[in-house]
Design a protein around this motif. Structure first.
Motif, PDB file in Angstrom:
ATOM      1  N   ILE A 142     -50.228  -3.622 -50.242  1.00 27.56           N
ATOM      2  CA  ILE A 142     -50.972  -2.857 -49.225  1.00 27.56           C
ATOM      3  C   ILE A 142     -51.092  -3.643 -47.917  1.00 27.56           C
ATOM      4  CG2 ILE A 142     -53.210  -1.820 -48.662  1.00 27.56           C
ATOM      5  CD1 ILE A 142     -53.532  -1.420 -51.785  1.00 27.56           C
ATOM      6  N   ILE A 160     -61.490  -2.999 -48.658  1.00 20.36           N
ATOM      7  CA  ILE A 160     -61.359  -1.837 -49.540  1.00 20.36           C
ATOM      8  C   ILE A 160     -59.929  -1.365 -49.350  1.00 20.36           C
ATOM      9  CG2 ILE A 160     -62.072   0.533 -50.031  1.00 20.36           C
ATOM     10  CD1 ILE A 160     -64.865  -0.224 -49.051  1.00 20.36           C
ATOM     11  N   ALA A 161     -59.154  -1.319 -50.416  1.00 21.22           N
ATOM     12  CA  ALA A 161     -57.729  -1.023 -50.281  1.00 21.22           C
ATOM     13  C   ALA A 161     -57.261  -0.188 -51.463  1.00 21.22           C
ATOM     14  CB  ALA A 161     -56.921  -2.312 -50.199  1.00 21.22           C
ATOM     15  N   LEU A 162     -56.510   0.852 -51.146  1.00 22.36           N
ATOM     16  CA  LEU A 162     -55.995   1.763 -52.174  1.00 22.36           C
ATOM     17  C   LEU A 162     -54.483   1.878 -52.039  1.00 22.36           C
ATOM     18  CD1 LEU A 162     -58.708   4.461 -51.548  1.00 22.36           C
ATOM     19  CD2 LEU A 162     -58.466   3.194 -53.687  1.00 22.36           C
ATOM     20  N   ARG A 184     -55.141   7.375 -52.369  1.00 22.73           N
ATOM     21  CA  ARG A 184     -55.768   7.771 -51.097  1.00 22.73           C
ATOM     22  C   ARG A 184     -55.990   9.277 -51.012  1.00 22.73           C
ATOM     23  NH1 ARG A 184     -52.099   3.823 -47.190  1.00 22.73           N
ATOM     24  NH2 ARG A 184     -52.446   1.967 -48.516  1.00 22.73           N
ATOM     25  N   GLY A 185     -56.887   9.644 -50.095  1.00 26.48           N
ATOM     26  CA  GLY A 185     -57.117  11.056 -49.825  1.00 26.48           C
ATOM     27  C   GLY A 185     -57.877  11.777 -50.921  1.00 26.48           C
ATOM     28  N   GLY A 190     -61.146  10.747 -51.661  1.00 21.33           N
ATOM     29  CA  GLY A 190     -62.554  10.415 -51.460  1.00 21.33           C
ATOM     30  C   GLY A 190     -62.978   9.107 -52.104  1.00 21.33           C
ATOM     31  N   ALA A 195     -62.431   5.913 -51.291  1.00 28.29           N
ATOM     32  CA  ALA A 195     -62.961   4.873 -50.408  1.00 28.29           C
ATOM     33  C   ALA A 195     -64.364   5.241 -49.929  1.00 28.29           C
ATOM     34  CB  ALA A 195     -62.020   4.652 -49.228  1.00 28.29           C
ATOM     35  N   GLY A 196     -64.540   6.512 -49.565  1.00 27.79           N
ATOM     36  CA  GLY A 196     -65.871   6.940 -49.135  1.00 27.79           C
ATOM     37  C   GLY A 196     -66.910   6.717 -50.225  1.00 27.79           C
ATOM     38  N   VAL A 212     -64.481  -6.355 -40.883  1.00 26.32           N
ATOM     39  CA  VAL A 212     -63.455  -6.423 -39.842  1.00 26.32           C
ATOM     40  C   VAL A 212     -62.414  -5.369 -40.180  1.00 26.32           C
ATOM     41  CG1 VAL A 212     -61.669  -7.811 -38.750  1.00 26.32           C
ATOM     42  CG2 VAL A 212     -63.856  -8.865 -39.370  1.00 26.32           C
ATOM     43  N   ASN A 257     -55.337  -2.896 -39.838  1.00 21.50           N
ATOM     44  CA  ASN A 257     -54.355  -1.865 -40.246  1.00 21.50           C
ATOM     45  C   ASN A 257     -54.659  -0.524 -39.602  1.00 21.50           C
ATOM     46  OD1 ASN A 257     -53.024  -3.571 -41.953  1.00 21.50           O
ATOM     47  ND2 ASN A 257     -54.018  -2.823 -43.827  1.00 21.50           N
ATOM     48  N   PRO A 293     -60.665   4.311 -37.404  1.00 18.97           N
ATOM     49  CA  PRO A 293     -61.152   5.704 -37.502  1.00 18.97           C
ATOM     50  C   PRO A 293     -61.754   6.033 -38.873  1.00 18.97           C
ATOM     51  CG  PRO A 293     -59.007   5.635 -36.440  1.00 18.97           C
ATOM     52  CD  PRO A 293     -59.259   4.266 -36.975  1.00 18.97           C
ATOM     53  N   PHE A 294     -61.184   5.464 -39.938  1.00 15.12           N
ATOM     54  CA  PHE A 294     -61.763   5.680 -41.267  1.00 15.12           C
ATOM     55  C   PHE A 294     -63.175   5.122 -41.322  1.00 15.12           C
ATOM     56  CE2 PHE A 294     -62.831   3.382 -45.157  1.00 15.12           C
ATOM     57  CZ  PHE A 294     -63.115   4.471 -45.976  1.00 15.12           C
ATOM     58  N   TRP A 295     -63.350   3.903 -40.813  1.00 15.90           N
ATOM     59  CA  TRP A 295     -64.680   3.273 -40.872  1.00 15.90           C
ATOM     60  C   TRP A 295     -65.678   4.040 -40.004  1.00 15.90           C
ATOM     61  CZ3 TRP A 295     -65.325   0.522 -44.906  1.00 15.90           C
ATOM     62  CH2 TRP A 295     -64.267  -0.248 -45.417  1.00 15.90           C
ATOM     63  N   ARG A 351     -65.617   7.183 -39.560  1.00 13.92           N
ATOM     64  CA  ARG A 351     -65.960   8.357 -40.378  1.00 13.92           C
ATOM     65  C   ARG A 351     -67.046   7.992 -41.391  1.00 13.92           C
ATOM     66  NH1 ARG A 351     -67.725  11.902 -41.478  1.00 13.92           N
ATOM     67  NH2 ARG A 351     -67.154  13.790 -42.587  1.00 13.92           N
TER      68      ARG A 351
HETATM   69  C1  LIG Z   1     -58.559   3.184 -45.357  1.00 13.76           C
HETATM   70  C2  LIG Z   1     -58.494   3.652 -46.817  1.00 13.76           C
HETATM   71  C3  LIG Z   1     -59.300   2.676 -47.683  1.00 13.76           C
HETATM   72  C4  LIG Z   1     -59.112   5.073 -46.910  1.00 13.76           C
HETATM   73  O1  LIG Z   1     -59.084   5.469 -48.277  1.00 13.76           O
HETATM   74  P1  LIG Z   1     -59.214   6.990 -48.778  1.00 13.76           P
HETATM   75  O2  LIG Z   1     -59.659   6.969 -50.202  1.00 13.76           O
HETATM   76  O3  LIG Z   1     -57.977   7.720 -48.464  1.00 13.76           O
HETATM   77  O4  LIG Z   1     -60.383   7.558 -47.900  1.00 13.76           O
HETATM   78  P2  LIG Z   1     -61.329   8.773 -48.365  1.00 13.76           P
HETATM   79  O5  LIG Z   1     -60.478   9.807 -49.026  1.00 13.76           O
HETATM   80  O6  LIG Z   1     -62.484   8.242 -49.114  1.00 13.76           O
HETATM   81  O7  LIG Z   1     -61.802   9.306 -46.950  1.00 13.76           O
HETATM   82  C5  LIG Z   1     -63.176   9.332 -46.556  1.00 13.76           C
HETATM   83  C6  LIG Z   1     -63.241  10.049 -45.231  1.00 13.76           C
HETATM   84  O8  LIG Z   1     -62.523   9.285 -44.240  1.00 13.76           O
HETATM   85  C7  LIG Z   1     -61.454  10.065 -43.705  1.00 13.76           C
HETATM   86  N1  LIG Z   1     -60.303   9.171 -43.532  1.00 13.76           N
HETATM   87  C8  LIG Z   1     -59.585   8.551 -44.478  1.00 13.76           C
HETATM   88  N2  LIG Z   1     -58.626   7.786 -43.903  1.00 13.76           N
HETATM   89  C9  LIG Z   1     -58.762   7.970 -42.562  1.00 13.76           C
HETATM   90  C10 LIG Z   1     -58.084   7.464 -41.444  1.00 13.76           C
HETATM   91  N3  LIG Z   1     -57.047   6.583 -41.554  1.00 13.76           N
HETATM   92  N4  LIG Z   1     -58.488   7.859 -40.206  1.00 13.76           N
HETATM   93  C11 LIG Z   1     -59.522   8.726 -40.065  1.00 13.76           C
HETATM   94  N5  LIG Z   1     -60.221   9.219 -41.098  1.00 13.76           N
HETATM   95  C12 LIG Z   1     -59.836   8.854 -42.339  1.00 13.76           C
HETATM   96  C13 LIG Z   1     -61.193  11.148 -44.739  1.00 13.76           C
HETATM   97  O9  LIG Z   1     -60.616  12.305 -44.153  1.00 13.76           O
HETATM   98  C14 LIG Z   1     -62.577  11.413 -45.273  1.00 13.76           C
HETATM   99  O10 LIG Z   1     -63.281  12.246 -44.382  1.00 13.76           O
HETATM  100  P3  LIG Z   1     -64.234  13.436 -44.933  1.00 13.76           P
HETATM  101  O11 LIG Z   1     -65.436  12.723 -45.512  1.00 13.76           O
HETATM  102  O12 LIG Z   1     -64.523  14.247 -43.747  1.00 13.76           O
HETATM  103  O13 LIG Z   1     -63.444  14.159 -45.990  1.00 13.76           O
HETATM  104  C15 LIG Z   1     -57.040   3.733 -47.342  1.00 13.76           C
HETATM  105  O14 LIG Z   1     -56.281   4.520 -46.442  1.00 13.76           O
HETATM  106  C16 LIG Z   1     -56.370   2.381 -47.497  1.00 13.76           C
HETATM  107  O15 LIG Z   1     -56.478   1.769 -48.540  1.00 13.76           O
HETATM  108  N6  LIG Z   1     -55.662   1.891 -46.459  1.00 13.76           N
HETATM  109  C17 LIG Z   1     -54.928   0.617 -46.543  1.00 13.76           C
HETATM  110  C18 LIG Z   1     -55.860  -0.569 -46.689  1.00 13.76           C
HETATM  111  C19 LIG Z   1     -56.767  -0.724 -45.503  1.00 13.76           C
HETATM  112  O16 LIG Z   1     -56.345  -0.715 -44.359  1.00 13.76           O
HETATM  113  N7  LIG Z   1     -58.069  -0.922 -45.808  1.00 13.76           N
HETATM  114  C20 LIG Z   1     -59.055  -1.174 -44.808  1.00 13.76           C
HETATM  115  C21 LIG Z   1     -59.021  -2.660 -44.496  1.00 13.76           C
HETATM  116  S1  LIG Z   1     -60.273  -3.085 -43.293  1.00 13.76           S
END
Ligand SMILES: CC(C)(COP(=O)(O)OP(=O)(O)OC[C@H]1O[C@@H](n2cnc3c(N)ncnc32)[C@H](O)[C@@H]1OP(=O)(O)O)[C@@H](O)C(=O)NCCC(=O)NCCS
Length: 174
Positions: free
Chosen positions: A29, A96-98, A103-104, A106, A108-109, A130, A133, A137-139, A141
């Motif tokens: 990852i 947190i890494a998947l 992914r997708g 829920g 990570a949330g 920190v 990658n 935007p995920f954080w 959210r």
């Molecule tokens: C980032 C990561 C952990 C998200 O995991 P995930 O299980 O797909 O996320 P979830 O399904 O729990 O999503 C939770 C919410 O965030 C949103 N989301 C997920 N990835 C997103 C992204 N890249 N950008 C914006 N929003 C995102 C989802 O749509 C969801 O929104 P909702 O509550 O409105 O439905 C995953 O993509 C990953 O492992 N990435 C690679 C490792 C990484 O970069 N980790 C972070 C290191 S700091």
């Protein structure tokens, strides 16, 4: 064993026997941010309550590592912590890494919410991390906001150019 269900995927506490699989997932990852096995093993040994794995159909699909730390002083990547500091001022999400197949859903949330509850139970007022990658935007959210300073930019050199310190209160009001 506690398990948090998301479809057929669940989070459970990480065990020492998971470390080889966790390291293998991290290598797949985080191609640009490799960390040694010793780093994973030390975090699990120092703060097992912050370490979890996600499992789906018998296979691991992700992991979470977190621990108490000093706010605004993120530890350098691929470096052992030494110890959990006394008087820690933040609950720090190291990673947190998947895998793609996790992914997708829920997952990570869900682990963010679980770790926030744990942090609150332990008396912390905030979470920090920190973002790398392009995960900012995920954080966001998940309720986190950027908290970068010029001084931090140099300290985050091991995380790469897109690294951003982010924080939120343990309780989400938004
Ligand atoms: C980032 C990561 C952990 C998200 O995991 P995930 O299980 O797909 O996320 P979830 O399904 O729990 O999503 C939770 C919410 O965030 C949103 N989301 C997920 N990835 C997103 C992204 N890249 N950008 C914006 N929003 C995102 C989802 O749509 C969801 O929104 P909702 O509550 O409105 O439905 C995953 O993509 C990953 O492992 N990435 C690679 C490792 C990484 O970069 N980790 C972070 C290191 S700091």
């Amino acid at each position: 064993m506690t398990a948090d269900h998301a479809g057929n995927a669940t989070w459970r506490p990480m065990a020492a026997g998971d470390l080889d699989a966790v390291k293998a997932m991290a290598d797949r990852i985080h191609l640009d941010h490799p960390e040694d096995m010793a780093v994973f093993a030390e975090r699990l040994a120092l703060y097992p309550a912050g370490c979890h794995v996600a499992q789906a159909s018998g296979a691991l699909v992700g992991y979470a590592l977190s621990h108490p730390w000093r706010y605004g002083e993120p530890p350098p990547l691929n470096t052992p912590l030494g110890a959990i500091p006394a008087g820690a001022t933040t609950f720090y999400l190291h990673d947190i890494a998947l895998l793609a197949e996790g992914r997708g859903k829920g997952l990570a949330g869900r682990i963010v919410a679980q770790l926030a509850s744990h942090a609150e139970e332990e008396g912390f007022g905030n979470l920090s991390l920190v973002a790398v990658n392009g995960s900012q935007p995920f954080w966001e959210r998940c309720g986190f906001r950027p908290a970068m300073t010029d001084a931090l930019r140099a300290k985050l050199a091991t995380y790469g150019d897109d690294a951003v310190l982010m924080h939120r209160e343990v309780r989400r009001y938004a």
